[in-house]
Design an enzyme around this catalytic site. Sequence first.
Site, PDB file in Angstrom:
ATOM      1  N   ARG A  45       1.080  -1.009  -0.045  1.00  0.00           N
ATOM      2  CA  ARG A  45      -0.029   0.267  -0.201  1.00  0.00           C
ATOM      3  C   ARG A  45       1.393   0.729  -0.072  1.00  0.00           C
ATOM      4  NH1 ARG A  45      -1.344   2.916   4.173  1.00  0.00           N
ATOM      5  NH2 ARG A  45      -1.674   0.823   5.654  1.00  0.00           N
ATOM      6  N   LYS A 196      -5.177   3.138 -20.985  1.00  0.00           N
ATOM      7  CA  LYS A 196      -5.971   3.534 -21.917  1.00  0.00           C
ATOM      8  C   LYS A 196      -4.379   2.873 -22.838  1.00  0.00           C
ATOM      9  CE  LYS A 196      -9.460   4.785 -20.366  1.00  0.00           C
ATOM     10  NZ  LYS A 196      -9.773   5.249 -19.898  1.00  0.00           N
TER      11      LYS A 196
HETATM   12  C1  PLP Z   1      -8.696  11.748 -20.974  1.00  0.00           C
HETATM   13  C2  PLP Z   1      -9.379  10.987 -19.452  1.00  0.00           C
HETATM   14  N1  PLP Z   1      -8.905  11.305 -18.455  1.00  0.00           N
HETATM   15  C3  PLP Z   1      -9.036  10.144 -17.388  1.00  0.00           C
HETATM   16  C4  PLP Z   1      -9.701   9.057 -17.413  1.00  0.00           C
HETATM   17  C5  PLP Z   1      -9.921   8.085 -16.402  1.00  0.00           C
HETATM   18  O1  PLP Z   1      -9.536   6.574 -16.707  1.00  0.00           O
HETATM   19  P1  PLP Z   1     -10.240   5.840 -15.604  1.00  0.00           P
HETATM   20  O2  PLP Z   1     -10.739   5.010 -16.262  1.00  0.00           O
HETATM   21  O3  PLP Z   1      -9.215   4.674 -15.459  1.00  0.00           O
HETATM   22  O4  PLP Z   1      -9.871   6.302 -14.283  1.00  0.00           O
HETATM   23  C6  PLP Z   1     -10.469   9.036 -18.627  1.00  0.00           C
HETATM   24  C7  PLP Z   1     -11.619   7.513 -18.316  1.00  0.00           C
HETATM   25  O5  PLP Z   1     -11.857   7.647 -19.687  1.00  0.00           O
HETATM   26  C8  PLP Z   1     -10.025   9.624 -20.151  1.00  0.00           C
HETATM   27  O6  PLP Z   1     -10.908   9.989 -21.070  1.00  0.00           O
END
Ligand code: PLP
Length: 379
Positions: A45, A196
């Site tokens: 953690r 992503k």
């Molecule tokens: C530009 C952007 N920032 C942050 C996030 C949040 O990411 P997570 O789903 O990993 O929490 C997303 C999710 O789609 C996103 O498109």
Amino acid sequence: MGRSTVAIHGTSEPRRDGDPVVAPIMQSSTFVNAVGSDREVRYTRYGNNPNQVSLGRKYALLEGAEDAVFVSSGMGATALAHLAVLRPGDHLLASAWIYGGTLKLFDEEFGRFGITVTYVDPTAPRIWRKSIKKNTRAIFIESPVNPTIRVLDLMPIAGIAKEFGLALVVDSTFASPINFRPLEQGADLVITSATKYLNGHTDVIAGAVAGTRSVIEEVIRLMRVWGQAIDPHAAWLIDRGMKTLAIRMERHNTNGLAVATFLSGHRGVADVAYPGLESHPDHEIAARTLDGFGGMIGLTLKGGATAVDRFLRRLRLFVHAPSLAGVESLVSDPRITSHKGWSPGQLVEAGIAEGFVRLSCGIEDPEDLIADLEQALGR
Ligand SMILES: Cc1ncc(COP(=O)(O)O)c(C=O)c1O
């Protein structure tokens, strides 16, 4: 070292006879602490599990940052990055063009910390300047923008941030550090949803923050207290995914351009938002500041909601699912995900016209993606 090499090797130490070539997963919540030792206590953690530490170092190198840390989601990264630079009573200036989840975080949660937020048209530096208050401490922008794929010029905003001593925080999830490195253009902190492009295989939820050592130390402190550390297995999967980040981005970039070019010539299409097309409003900014245009496309179909429904039902390769930037192509409708519950007026203001869908081009053969879109669009 080049970015492809860094993405594969990170900061790996010279190996000895018999060492594993691939770092093992340290799937352990805790580590032996010799009685009487004054060495740092290791506990997963705390974010000091070897998988967590080596992944953070590798990402820092890719962003050109002093330090970086991974946490358990992109939203976790956004929340902790802001809490690291803002205090109760502070004011945040944010771009009006941001991911719906981030908007929710600012609108629904920041009030409880006494943090106020003002949203600004990100293309108007004059308005940024005018909106700064005595208690403004930070500026937040997202680029490329979800879901409209607008691209912002960081330099003028970074200039204002420097002039007023504000922290500039940038979410560049849609680009990855292969296509865009905000710290090189004046940002102080960069946030990415590692869910992503970084991981790229649609099997992990994670986020990362990169910046100066002192701010990352504060993010780590918050991560420990708020319980946001990434699991070692997730860290290991991202580390593996990142080994192909540079080469995946090359393919996302070429597929994005091929698909966007095809769509822009189709009769059933009202608009294609892809920064690599000369018709894109930010093409000049994108060509000057990005190393690649990515795989994300904003597509507006003629025929509004009925056309979207037919298109989504007909697609075979493009899977209808939220999220983006994995090896497989996805399509999503922001009206039922990130912008759920928005009024038609709010959607139009955010650049989401009737008939809009967001495409995430994966790394399949481009002709197969185009064939799938062609049959789904029909005549
Ligand atoms: C530009 C952007 N920032 C942050 C996030 C949040 O990411 P997570 O789903 O990993 O929490 C997303 C999710 O789609 C996103 O498109």
